[in-house]
Design a protein around this motif. Structure first.
Motif, PDB file in Angstrom:
ATOM      1  N   THR A  71     -16.219  10.767 -25.732  1.00  0.00           N
ATOM      2  CA  THR A  71     -15.200  11.789 -25.469  1.00  0.00           C
ATOM      3  C   THR A  71     -15.231  12.177 -23.993  1.00  0.00           C
ATOM      4  OG1 THR A  71     -16.702  13.624 -25.893  1.00  0.00           O
ATOM      5  CG2 THR A  71     -15.527  12.724 -27.796  1.00  0.00           C
ATOM      6  N   ASN A  72     -14.084  12.806 -23.569  1.00  0.00           N
ATOM      7  CA  ASN A  72     -14.016  13.286 -22.183  1.00  0.00           C
ATOM      8  C   ASN A  72     -15.042  14.394 -21.930  1.00  0.00           C
ATOM      9  OD1 ASN A  72     -12.018  11.523 -21.477  1.00  0.00           O
ATOM     10  ND2 ASN A  72     -10.329  12.995 -21.663  1.00  0.00           N
ATOM     11  N   GLU A  73     -15.337  15.170 -22.959  1.00  0.00           N
ATOM     12  CA  GLU A  73     -16.331  16.236 -22.791  1.00  0.00           C
ATOM     13  C   GLU A  73     -17.706  15.663 -22.472  1.00  0.00           C
ATOM     14  OE1 GLU A  73     -14.154  16.016 -25.186  1.00  0.00           O
ATOM     15  OE2 GLU A  73     -12.909  17.797 -24.784  1.00  0.00           O
ATOM     16  N   GLU A  74     -18.084  14.586 -23.141  1.00  0.00           N
ATOM     17  CA  GLU A  74     -19.365  13.944 -22.855  1.00  0.00           C
ATOM     18  C   GLU A  74     -19.394  13.374 -21.433  1.00  0.00           C
ATOM     19  OE1 GLU A  74     -20.681  12.456 -27.342  1.00  0.00           O
ATOM     20  OE2 GLU A  74     -19.629  11.064 -26.000  1.00  0.00           O
ATOM     21  N   LEU A  75     -18.244  12.776 -21.023  1.00  0.00           N
ATOM     22  CA  LEU A  75     -18.165  12.223 -19.672  1.00  0.00           C
ATOM     23  C   LEU A  75     -18.257  13.336 -18.617  1.00  0.00           C
ATOM     24  CD1 LEU A  75     -15.371   9.540 -20.190  1.00  0.00           C
ATOM     25  CD2 LEU A  75     -17.821   9.133 -19.880  1.00  0.00           C
ATOM     26  N   GLN A  76     -17.597  14.472 -18.901  1.00  0.00           N
ATOM     27  CA  GLN A  76     -17.643  15.579 -17.938  1.00  0.00           C
ATOM     28  C   GLN A  76     -19.058  16.141 -17.816  1.00  0.00           C
ATOM     29  OE1 GLN A  76     -15.127  16.662 -15.895  1.00  0.00           O
ATOM     30  NE2 GLN A  76     -16.834  17.857 -14.987  1.00  0.00           N
ATOM     31  N   GLU A  77     -19.757  16.177 -18.916  1.00  0.00           N
ATOM     32  CA  GLU A  77     -21.138  16.662 -18.882  1.00  0.00           C
ATOM     33  C   GLU A  77     -22.009  15.769 -18.017  1.00  0.00           C
ATOM     34  OE1 GLU A  77     -24.835  17.612 -21.959  1.00  0.00           O
ATOM     35  OE2 GLU A  77     -22.797  17.315 -22.734  1.00  0.00           O
ATOM     36  N   LEU A  78     -21.764  14.444 -18.086  1.00  0.00           N
ATOM     37  CA  LEU A  78     -22.520  13.507 -17.256  1.00  0.00           C
ATOM     38  C   LEU A  78     -22.154  13.674 -15.791  1.00  0.00           C
ATOM     39  CD1 LEU A  78     -22.350  10.311 -19.512  1.00  0.00           C
ATOM     40  CD2 LEU A  78     -24.270  11.900 -19.228  1.00  0.00           C
ATOM     41  N   ILE A  79     -20.857  13.939 -15.529  1.00  0.00           N
ATOM     42  CA  ILE A  79     -20.436  14.194 -14.138  1.00  0.00           C
ATOM     43  C   ILE A  79     -21.138  15.432 -13.608  1.00  0.00           C
ATOM     44  CG2 ILE A  79     -18.471  14.853 -12.689  1.00  0.00           C
ATOM     45  CD1 ILE A  79     -16.710  13.092 -14.501  1.00  0.00           C
ATOM     46  N   ASN A  80     -21.236  16.463 -14.424  1.00  0.00           N
ATOM     47  CA  ASN A  80     -21.922  17.693 -14.005  1.00  0.00           C
ATOM     48  C   ASN A  80     -23.407  17.421 -13.683  1.00  0.00           C
ATOM     49  OD1 ASN A  80     -19.535  19.086 -14.395  1.00  0.00           O
ATOM     50  ND2 ASN A  80     -20.092  19.795 -16.453  1.00  0.00           N
ATOM     51  N   GLU A  81     -24.038  16.560 -14.484  1.00  0.00           N
ATOM     52  CA  GLU A  81     -25.438  16.217 -14.219  1.00  0.00           C
ATOM     53  C   GLU A  81     -25.579  15.504 -12.882  1.00  0.00           C
ATOM     54  OE1 GLU A  81     -27.397  14.149 -17.367  1.00  0.00           O
ATOM     55  OE2 GLU A  81     -26.625  15.476 -18.935  1.00  0.00           O
ATOM     56  N   LEU A  82     -24.642  14.608 -12.582  1.00  0.00           N
ATOM     57  CA  LEU A  82     -24.674  13.899 -11.305  1.00  0.00           C
ATOM     58  C   LEU A  82     -24.430  14.854 -10.146  1.00  0.00           C
ATOM     59  CD1 LEU A  82     -22.770  10.629 -12.265  1.00  0.00           C
ATOM     60  CD2 LEU A  82     -25.182  10.809 -11.637  1.00  0.00           C
ATOM     61  N   ASN A  83     -23.495  15.804 -10.337  1.00  0.00           N
ATOM     62  CA  ASN A  83     -23.236  16.783  -9.281  1.00  0.00           C
ATOM     63  C   ASN A  83     -24.487  17.624  -8.992  1.00  0.00           C
ATOM     64  OD1 ASN A  83     -20.608  15.898  -9.036  1.00  0.00           O
ATOM     65  ND2 ASN A  83     -19.764  17.473 -10.411  1.00  0.00           N
ATOM     66  N   ALA A  84     -25.181  17.997 -10.073  1.00  0.00           N
ATOM     67  CA  ALA A  84     -26.409  18.791  -9.910  1.00  0.00           C
ATOM     68  C   ALA A  84     -27.494  17.980  -9.199  1.00  0.00           C
ATOM     69  CB  ALA A  84     -26.915  19.269 -11.263  1.00  0.00           C
ATOM     70  N   LEU A  85     -27.598  16.693  -9.559  1.00  0.00           N
ATOM     71  CA  LEU A  85     -28.582  15.830  -8.922  1.00  0.00           C
ATOM     72  C   LEU A  85     -28.248  15.637  -7.446  1.00  0.00           C
ATOM     73  CD1 LEU A  85     -31.069  14.047  -9.248  1.00  0.00           C
ATOM     74  CD2 LEU A  85     -29.569  12.173  -9.948  1.00  0.00           C
ATOM     75  N   ASP A  86     -26.976  15.530  -7.136  1.00  0.00           N
ATOM     76  CA  ASP A  86     -26.539  15.388  -5.744  1.00  0.00           C
ATOM     77  C   ASP A  86     -26.888  16.643  -4.944  1.00  0.00           C
ATOM     78  OD1 ASP A  86     -25.424  14.330  -3.494  1.00  0.00           O
ATOM     79  OD2 ASP A  86     -23.348  14.705  -4.077  1.00  0.00           O
ATOM     80  N   ALA A  87     -26.635  17.813  -5.535  1.00  0.00           N
ATOM     81  CA  ALA A  87     -26.954  19.076  -4.857  1.00  0.00           C
ATOM     82  C   ALA A  87     -28.461  19.217  -4.643  1.00  0.00           C
ATOM     83  CB  ALA A  87     -26.430  20.249  -5.679  1.00  0.00           C
ATOM     84  N   GLN A  88     -29.231  18.798  -5.644  1.00  0.00           N
ATOM     85  CA  GLN A  88     -30.690  18.878  -5.522  1.00  0.00           C
ATOM     86  C   GLN A  88     -31.199  17.991  -4.390  1.00  0.00           C
ATOM     87  OE1 GLN A  88     -32.777  17.748  -9.079  1.00  0.00           O
ATOM     88  NE2 GLN A  88     -34.803  18.061  -8.180  1.00  0.00           N
ATOM     89  N   SER A  89     -30.589  16.796  -4.225  1.00  0.00           N
ATOM     90  CA  SER A  89     -31.022  15.898  -3.150  1.00  0.00           C
ATOM     91  C   SER A  89     -30.731  16.485  -1.779  1.00  0.00           C
ATOM     92  CB  SER A  89     -30.342  14.538  -3.299  1.00  0.00           C
ATOM     93  OG  SER A  89     -28.945  14.636  -3.042  1.00  0.00           O
ATOM     94  N   ARG A  90     -29.660  17.277  -1.677  1.00  0.00           N
ATOM     95  CA  ARG A  90     -29.349  17.908  -0.392  1.00  0.00           C
ATOM     96  C   ARG A  90     -30.320  19.051  -0.076  1.00  0.00           C
ATOM     97  NH1 ARG A  90     -24.013  17.165  -2.275  1.00  0.00           N
ATOM     98  NH2 ARG A  90     -23.947  19.317  -3.025  1.00  0.00           N
TER      99      ARG A  90
END
Length: 459
Positions: free
Chosen positions: A405-424
């Motif tokens: 579902t799109n909801e599952e995909l959005q949740e994965l996008i949010n995880e990647l965004n959080a990981l990106d912010a953490q790397s910065r």
């Protein structure tokens, strides 16, 4: 167009500063993330230090027998050595060796150490005490008035005289009782055997109130010197001294050579053979090792004094009276000598390192290979952060392939965004920048793929 001259020039100072900043940031991150383990380690170190007691006490109490005796004089010689280490040595006067022993053996009393005559302690009777060895000879003097005694039955002759044997429980009384017993003489209940202190006995002998006195003291003791100055008082010659030594191994023979007291008047007129024990230093079995080291170092220097009358320099200290077990600190001192670097480093520090060197060697054996593998913590921490990020990106990529579902995909996008912010926000070593941006490229690629899948599923 960008001005190329505005670019920063290479700077060793800036590079060093940045390296230090990155290293501190990495260690700060370690403390924040692993504080529980660090707290456990610090607690263990505190317990270890408390158990091994690196710092000695500031006060020590030494029982030294009668005031003015050789034991008291020896005790005074120890005081400067303790003062050099910032420790105050207090001297406790007692009635004699037996009294000093009782003072030391009683945990409720102040004495932590005692100087006493060897042979006073019964073997195995005081397991809570340790010996640091003997410091010098303590002769048994038998002074008497009247004509010079030339016979061999010394104790039989004087057993009928008015003779002072020291106070009850003193080293003199204990030693004389053992010698009299070997000669078949029982001293109990004899009115002519007086139990009085040495100073009073000396005064009575000089005044002619008694015929003889026995005293165990060094030749430098004030009482001995006073008696030696009296020309009408003689020193008894122990003809059977070697035989007594065979029966009582803690004793030995010493000699006053002819003329050694006064060459002008040739005193004594012949060699005088005497029995002698030793001044033994006993301590509590839990005495701090540094305090034991100070006693031993001082005893070693005192033993090297060239003005000793009855012993050669460097003979003392020595473990002669085996009635009390030798301290492990003293055993090592006798076998290997003083610890190294005591002249350039604080004694407590040298002693502490000497006691825990095996722990230090074990620690270095574990830490040094790790240190060679990881030259700086910021590099290994940066490597761990980037490697963990790659692992998370891979896991998200696998989840995206199974998302329905799109909801599952959005949740994965949010995880990647959080990981990106953490790397910065993370402090990454400049050495690992290539891997960092390779990781961010992989992250962006997976994020773009998931966004495109989400768009494809949107009607």
């Amino acid at each position: 167009m960008h001005d190329k001259t505005s670019r920063k020039k290479p700077s060793l100072v800036r590079h060093t500063r940045d390296s230090v900043t990155q290293e501190l940031a990495a260690w700060t991150g370690l403390v924040k993330g692993e504080w529980k383990w660090i707290l456990t380690l610090i607690s263990g170190l505190v317990v270890l230090i408390a158990f091994t007691r690196p710092l000695p006490p500031k006060e020590v109490y030494l029982a030294v027998g009668e005031q003015g005796s050789v034991f008291a004089l020896l005790g005074e010689k120890f005081i400067p050595y303790f003062a050099q280490e910032g420790i105050e040595l207090h001297l406790i006067n007692t009635k004699g060796s037996a009294s000093s022993l009782a003072e030391l053996a009683d945990k409720n009393l102040k004495a932590n150490a005692a100087l006493m005559v060897g042979g006073v302690v019964a073997k195995g009777k005081f397991p809570n005490l340790l010996s640091l060895g003997s410091i010098e000879h303590t002769p048994l003097w038998l002074f008497y008035r009247g004509s010079v005694f030339q016979g061999k039955g010394l104790f039989a002759y004087f057993s009928s005289k008015r003779i002072a044997l020291g106070v009850e429980g003193s080293a003199e009384e204990i030693m004389i009782n053992k010698l009299l017993a070997l000669s078949g003489i029982v001293p109990d209940y004899r009115e002519n055997f007086l139990r009085i202190n040495n100073q009073e006995a000396a005064q009575k002998l000089i005044g002619g109130e008694i015929d003889a006195l026995c005293i165990m003291d060094g030749i430098d003791g004030p009482t001995i010197q006073r008696l030696l100055s009296q020309k009408d008082i003689h020193i008894a010659n122990f003809a059977y001294a070697p035989a007594y030594v065979k029966k009582l191994p803690f004793l030995n023979t010493v000699v006053i050579p002819m003329g050694s007291l006064d060459l002008k008047d040739n005193r004594p007129e012949q060699d005088i053979q005497m029995l002698a024990s030793t001044v033994t230093l006993l301590v509590e079995d839990d005495m701090h090792p540094v305090i034991q080291q100070i006693f031993l170092l001082a005893a070693n220097k005192i033993g090297n004094e060239v003005d000793q009358f009855f012993a050669n320099p460097e003979f003392f200290p020595a473990y002669i009276d085996h009635a009390v077990a030798l301290s492990p600190v003293a055993k090592r001192f006798y076998e290997t000598g003083p610890p190294p670097f005591i002249d350039s480093l604080p004694l407590w520090f040298v002693n502490y390192v000497d006691r825990i060197w095996f722990l230090l060697v074990g620690t270095v054996a574990v830490i040094y290979p790790l240190f060679r593998l990881f030259p700086s913590y910021r590099l290994i921490r940066s490597s761990i952060l980037i490697s963990d990020a790659y692992t998370e990106i891979q896991a998200i990529d696998q989840k995206a392939a199974q998302a329905q579902t799109n909801e599952e995909l959005q949740e994965l996008i949010n995880e990647l965004n959080a990981l990106d912010a953490q790397s910065r926000e993370s402090s990454i070593s400049s050495v690992e920048m290539n891997r960092l941006y390779s990781m961010k490229s992989a992250l962006n690629l997976i994020r773009l793929q998931i966004i495109n899948r989400k768009k494809e599923r949107t009607p």
